[in-house]
Design a protein around this motif. Structure first.
Motif, PDB file in Angstrom:
ATOM      1  N   GLY A   1      86.465  36.533  48.992  1.00 27.21           N
ATOM      2  CA  GLY A   1      85.779  37.554  48.213  1.00 27.21           C
ATOM      3  C   GLY A   1      85.107  36.970  46.983  1.00 27.21           C
ATOM      4  N   GLU A   2      85.177  37.693  45.875  1.00 29.03           N
ATOM      5  CA  GLU A   2      84.474  37.298  44.657  1.00 29.03           C
ATOM      6  C   GLU A   2      85.272  36.358  43.772  1.00 29.03           C
ATOM      7  OE1 GLU A   2      81.329  38.162  43.946  1.00 29.03           O
ATOM      8  OE2 GLU A   2      81.210  39.186  45.869  1.00 29.03           O
ATOM      9  N   SER A   3      86.540  36.147  44.059  1.00 36.39           N
ATOM     10  CA  SER A   3      87.378  35.307  43.206  1.00 36.39           C
ATOM     11  C   SER A   3      87.333  33.853  43.666  1.00 36.39           C
ATOM     12  CB  SER A   3      88.826  35.794  43.246  1.00 36.39           C
ATOM     13  OG  SER A   3      89.681  34.868  42.585  1.00 36.39           O
ATOM     14  N   PRO A   4      87.227  32.895  42.720  1.00 39.42           N
ATOM     15  CA  PRO A   4      87.233  31.483  43.103  1.00 39.42           C
ATOM     16  C   PRO A   4      88.644  30.930  43.320  1.00 39.42           C
ATOM     17  CG  PRO A   4      86.915  31.681  40.740  1.00 39.42           C
ATOM     18  CD  PRO A   4      86.927  33.085  41.284  1.00 39.42           C
TER      19      PRO A   4
ATOM     20  N   HIS B   1      91.101  34.018  58.045  1.00 39.27           N
ATOM     21  CA  HIS B   1      90.749  34.118  56.625  1.00 39.27           C
ATOM     22  C   HIS B   1      89.312  34.588  56.431  1.00 39.27           C
ATOM     23  CE1 HIS B   1      91.579  33.124  52.421  1.00 39.27           C
ATOM     24  NE2 HIS B   1      90.348  32.621  52.354  1.00 39.27           N
ATOM     25  N   LEU B   2      88.424  34.140  57.318  1.00 35.88           N
ATOM     26  CA  LEU B   2      87.004  34.487  57.210  1.00 35.88           C
ATOM     27  C   LEU B   2      86.626  35.708  58.036  1.00 35.88           C
ATOM     28  CD1 LEU B   2      85.415  30.912  57.466  1.00 35.88           C
ATOM     29  CD2 LEU B   2      85.944  32.208  55.396  1.00 35.88           C
ATOM     30  N   ASP B   3      87.602  36.276  58.757  1.00 37.87           N
ATOM     31  CA  ASP B   3      87.318  37.393  59.667  1.00 37.87           C
ATOM     32  C   ASP B   3      86.218  37.018  60.662  1.00 37.87           C
ATOM     33  OD1 ASP B   3      89.199  39.105  58.399  1.00 37.87           O
ATOM     34  OD2 ASP B   3      87.730  39.589  56.850  1.00 37.87           O
TER      35      ASP B   3
ATOM     36  N   ARG C   1      69.940  37.331  53.682  1.00 36.48           N
ATOM     37  CA  ARG C   1      70.924  38.410  53.771  1.00 36.48           C
ATOM     38  C   ARG C   1      72.026  38.148  54.792  1.00 36.48           C
ATOM     39  NH1 ARG C   1      67.844  44.281  53.461  1.00 36.48           N
ATOM     40  NH2 ARG C   1      67.080  44.079  51.295  1.00 36.48           N
ATOM     41  N   SER C   2      71.716  37.393  55.827  1.00 35.47           N
ATOM     42  CA  SER C   2      72.683  37.238  56.923  1.00 35.47           C
ATOM     43  C   SER C   2      73.925  36.454  56.526  1.00 35.47           C
ATOM     44  CB  SER C   2      72.017  36.544  58.119  1.00 35.47           C
ATOM     45  OG  SER C   2      71.652  35.213  57.785  1.00 35.47           O
ATOM     46  N   ILE C   3      73.789  35.493  55.625  1.00 31.66           N
ATOM     47  CA  ILE C   3      74.899  34.596  55.319  1.00 31.66           C
ATOM     48  C   ILE C   3      75.981  35.336  54.529  1.00 31.66           C
ATOM     49  CG2 ILE C   3      73.856  33.695  53.185  1.00 31.66           C
ATOM     50  CD1 ILE C   3      75.688  31.497  55.716  1.00 31.66           C
ATOM     51  N   ARG C   4      77.214  35.293  55.037  1.00 32.39           N
ATOM     52  CA  ARG C   4      78.285  36.049  54.380  1.00 32.39           C
ATOM     53  C   ARG C   4      79.397  35.169  53.818  1.00 32.39           C
ATOM     54  NH1 ARG C   4      82.864  36.989  57.247  1.00 32.39           N
ATOM     55  NH2 ARG C   4      82.949  36.441  59.472  1.00 32.39           N
ATOM     56  N   ALA C   5      79.454  33.893  54.207  1.00 38.08           N
ATOM     57  CA  ALA C   5      80.468  33.008  53.643  1.00 38.08           C
ATOM     58  C   ALA C   5      80.063  31.556  53.838  1.00 38.08           C
ATOM     59  CB  ALA C   5      81.831  33.251  54.282  1.00 38.08           C
ATOM     60  N   ILE C   6      80.192  30.767  52.762  1.00 35.00           N
ATOM     61  CA  ILE C   6      79.978  29.322  52.827  1.00 35.00           C
ATOM     62  C   ILE C   6      81.212  28.659  52.237  1.00 35.00           C
ATOM     63  CG2 ILE C   6      78.622  27.367  52.023  1.00 35.00           C
ATOM     64  CD1 ILE C   6      76.215  29.170  51.859  1.00 35.00           C
ATOM     65  N   VAL C   7      81.988  28.035  53.091  1.00 39.05           N
ATOM     66  CA  VAL C   7      83.174  27.322  52.627  1.00 39.05           C
ATOM     67  C   VAL C   7      82.722  25.999  52.018  1.00 39.05           C
ATOM     68  CG1 VAL C   7      85.352  26.266  53.296  1.00 39.05           C
ATOM     69  CG2 VAL C   7      84.600  28.382  54.396  1.00 39.05           C
ATOM     70  N   VAL C   8      83.171  25.730  50.793  1.00 38.47           N
ATOM     71  CA  VAL C   8      82.768  24.515  50.087  1.00 38.47           C
ATOM     72  C   VAL C   8      83.988  23.606  49.939  1.00 38.47           C
ATOM     73  CG1 VAL C   8      81.684  23.528  48.050  1.00 38.47           C
ATOM     74  CG2 VAL C   8      81.039  25.821  48.824  1.00 38.47           C
ATOM     75  N   GLY C   9      83.943  22.462  50.607  1.00 37.61           N
ATOM     76  CA  GLY C   9      85.033  21.500  50.529  1.00 37.61           C
ATOM     77  C   GLY C   9      84.499  20.122  50.241  1.00 37.61           C
ATOM     78  N   GLY C  10      85.360  19.124  50.358  1.00 34.16           N
ATOM     79  CA  GLY C  10      84.921  17.752  50.156  1.00 34.16           C
ATOM     80  C   GLY C  10      84.843  17.324  48.710  1.00 34.16           C
ATOM     81  N   GLY C  11      85.368  18.115  47.780  1.00 31.53           N
ATOM     82  CA  GLY C  11      85.347  17.759  46.369  1.00 31.53           C
ATOM     83  C   GLY C  11      85.470  18.997  45.517  1.00 31.53           C
TER      84      GLY C  11
ATOM     85  N   GLY D   1      73.075  34.560  45.074  1.00 34.49           N
ATOM     86  CA  GLY D   1      73.520  35.277  46.270  1.00 34.49           C
ATOM     87  C   GLY D   1      74.174  34.416  47.320  1.00 34.49           C
ATOM     88  N   TRP D   2      74.357  33.127  47.053  1.00 34.41           N
ATOM     89  CA  TRP D   2      75.027  32.261  48.024  1.00 34.41           C
ATOM     90  C   TRP D   2      76.526  32.503  47.948  1.00 34.41           C
ATOM     91  CZ3 TRP D   2      72.127  30.109  51.571  1.00 34.41           C
ATOM     92  CH2 TRP D   2      70.786  29.820  51.289  1.00 34.41           C
ATOM     93  N   PRO D   3      77.144  33.004  49.027  1.00 28.45           N
ATOM     94  CA  PRO D   3      78.557  33.423  48.991  1.00 28.45           C
ATOM     95  C   PRO D   3      79.510  32.236  49.147  1.00 28.45           C
ATOM     96  CG  PRO D   3      77.660  33.830  51.160  1.00 28.45           C
ATOM     97  CD  PRO D   3      76.520  33.280  50.334  1.00 28.45           C
ATOM     98  N   VAL D   4      79.511  31.346  48.161  1.00 28.32           N
ATOM     99  CA  VAL D   4      80.322  30.131  48.252  1.00 28.32           C
ATOM    100  C   VAL D   4      81.801  30.458  48.051  1.00 28.32           C
ATOM    101  CG1 VAL D   4      78.501  28.519  47.616  1.00 28.32           C
ATOM    102  CG2 VAL D   4      79.818  29.636  45.815  1.00 28.32           C
ATOM    103  N   LEU D   5      82.629  29.824  48.868  1.00 28.37           N
ATOM    104  CA  LEU D   5      84.076  29.980  48.792  1.00 28.37           C
ATOM    105  C   LEU D   5      84.685  28.598  48.593  1.00 28.37           C
ATOM    106  CD1 LEU D   5      84.701  32.399  51.826  1.00 28.37           C
ATOM    107  CD2 LEU D   5      84.402  33.013  49.406  1.00 28.37           C
TER     108      LEU D   5
END
Length: 357
Positions: free
Chosen positions: A190-193, A70-72, A145-155, A169-173
């Protein structure tokens, strides 16, 4: 970190557990049938009673493979782990990295340090809980710039928090998952929540809107103490399906969680979703530590109050009450020494209510 491909089994416990609870869980693990190649993780469940969840290493690896797809994720990625590894949130990071050949950097949580490390170590992937994302947004610092995905869970990740993080610019998923499924079940892309169901698991809604799951990442079973105080073990799956206490809607590959089945109270005959009220409070409380609690009322059944540790909550109450229905408004403020939360920041409402009685 553990070897995810060995037949050795492991009991992972919070090092801050009270000694009595630790001894009880160690005894429980010793009394139930031995399982080869498993990880035991402590959970209180909806009842509040301590129990252990048995997760096979193969199930953990299956989940990790699906998240990597999913995150490639590849060997070129660098994971930053600031979540405890005695829960699937942190443990899963190491499983994903082991499969992809990625590097993992680990530390305790500190928002400023997190930003600095992401920048200096060229971190590309991370997992956070909403409280940690709120810390980042409060600093107002743009994402390296390096961060490309932050998975947000736990709530639940409320819209204001999601928009605030994205604007910096924080790429939260946003994601939805549980211990019983070895971490993620559905995650944005991507850009969709919108939460997209991952490839390794099937999800269906039961007649009462409870969510049920089927797939190779599910738990082997629960270990718990029976009525006589002896260790017992049960596999809760029926025909391969695990029925959760979470409510939700499934629309093709999109999952819309609606909160816990038990997170509802009646106020004046109206059904009130405490998960929804929690999300509203999260959007207005800022840095004040506070929580919504339902209090039994002879006339209305329940009323809503707010428990808080610090700060002036007058403005918070005013903002909260402006966004809810009249019968959902906060009726009183309770001052407490602390708001009990899990290591991942989830509110332990039953414990809070018990402490206030």
């Amino acid at each position: 970190m553990i070897d995810f491909f060995s037949g050795e089994s492991h009991l992972l416990l919070n090092p801050r557990l009270p000694d009595e609870d630790r001894r009880a869980l160690e005894r429980l693990a010793a009394e139930v049938p031995a399982l080869r190649g498993h990880v035991w993780i402590a959970t209180s469940g909806t009842s509040g009673a301590l129990r252990l969840v048995a997760l096979s290493k193969q199930a953990i690896v299956t989940s990790a493979e699906a998240v990597n797809r999913h995150l490639d994720a590849t060997a070129h990625d660098v994971w930053f782990c600031v979540l405890p590894t005695f829960h699937v949130g942190g443990l899963g990071i190491y499983a994903r990295a082991a499969l992809a050949g990625s590097r993992v950097i680990a530390s305790d949580w500190d928002a400023r340090q997190f930003i600095g490390t992401v920048s200096t170590e060229n971190v590309t992937l991370a997992s956070l809980v909403p409280a940690q994302v709120r810390d980042l947004v409060s600093l107002g610092t743009r994402a390296p710039r390096s961060i490309r995905a932050i998975v947000v869970g736990g709530g639940a990740t409320v819209h204001d928090l999601y928009d605030g993080a994205r604007s910096l610019g924080w790429p939260v998923l946003p994601s939805y998952g549980m211990t019983e499924a070895c971490s993620q079940i559905a995650t944005a892309r991507g850009e969709s929540p919108d939460l997209r169901i991952l490839s390794h698991i099937r999800v269906r809604g039961e007649d009462d809107q409870r969510l049920a799951f089927s797939g190779p990442s599910l738990l082997t079973g629960y270990a718990f103490f029976d009525d006589r105080g002896r260790g017992a073990f049960v596999d809760p799956k029926v025909d391969g399906w695990f029925a959760s206490e979470d409510r939700g809607e499934v629309d093709g590959e999109i999952l819309r969680p609606l909160g816990r089945a038990g997170a509802f109270v009646k106020i004046g005959g109206e059904s009130v979703d405490l998960s929804r009220l929690d999300a509203i409070l999260e959007s207005v409380r800022g840095t004040v530590d506070a929580a919504i609690i339902p209090v039994v009322d002879d006339r209305l059944g329940h009323v809503i109050e707010i428990a808080t540790v610090n700060g002036d909550v007058e403005e918070i109450v005013r903002a909260f009450n402006a966004r809810v229905l009249p019968f959902e408004r906060i009726r009183a403020v309770r001052r407490v020494g602390s708001i009990p939360r899990s290591p991942l920041g989830k509110l332990l409402r039953a414990k809070l209510i018990a402490e206030l009685q």
